[in-house]
Scaffold this motif. Sequence first.
Motif, PDB file in Angstrom:
ATOM      1  N   LYS A  29      37.286  97.418 -19.615  1.00 24.02           N
ATOM      2  CA  LYS A  29      36.469  98.296 -18.801  1.00 24.02           C
ATOM      3  C   LYS A  29      36.177  99.596 -19.550  1.00 24.02           C
ATOM      4  O   LYS A  29      37.073 100.163 -20.185  1.00 24.02           O
ATOM      5  CB  LYS A  29      37.227  98.595 -17.499  1.00 24.02           C
ATOM      6  CG  LYS A  29      36.432  99.065 -16.368  1.00 24.02           C
ATOM      7  CD  LYS A  29      37.308  99.014 -15.137  1.00 24.02           C
ATOM      8  CE  LYS A  29      36.956 100.049 -14.138  1.00 24.02           C
ATOM      9  NZ  LYS A  29      37.808  99.988 -12.970  1.00 24.02           N
ATOM     10  N   ALA A  30      34.940 100.058 -19.476  1.00 19.04           N
ATOM     11  CA  ALA A  30      34.558 101.287 -20.165  1.00 19.04           C
ATOM     12  C   ALA A  30      35.227 102.497 -19.522  1.00 19.04           C
ATOM     13  O   ALA A  30      35.353 102.575 -18.291  1.00 19.04           O
ATOM     14  CB  ALA A  30      33.044 101.447 -20.111  1.00 19.04           C
ATOM     15  N   VAL A  31      35.641 103.411 -20.353  1.00 18.36           N
ATOM     16  CA  VAL A  31      36.258 104.643 -19.871  1.00 18.36           C
ATOM     17  C   VAL A  31      35.151 105.593 -19.450  1.00 18.36           C
ATOM     18  O   VAL A  31      34.183 105.803 -20.162  1.00 18.36           O
ATOM     19  CB  VAL A  31      37.121 105.290 -20.983  1.00 18.36           C
ATOM     20  CG1 VAL A  31      37.711 106.601 -20.496  1.00 18.36           C
ATOM     21  CG2 VAL A  31      38.196 104.328 -21.432  1.00 18.36           C
TER      22      VAL A  31
END
Length: 77
Positions: A74-76
């Motif tokens: 998941k992208a930060v």
Amino acid sequence: MIKKGTSKATAMKEETTAAQAAVQESLPAFTKQQFLESKLFTAQQKDLLNALLQDEETYTTDQVKQQIEQYLKKAVE
């Protein structure tokens, strides 16, 4: 069997999805607590599972591994 007006690729995709669902139903499912007590996951992974899984649900091992992977990718923000 291909439905009228359906492409061969779409029909094959539907058959594959149905077959995958049948396999998922036949795999053993476990509770969140069972995964937390298992030796299959590290302490860090169990911390994630404690946050990601619902208490009253059951999951296959593949589903749980997939949830861990999705969370880690998941992208930060």
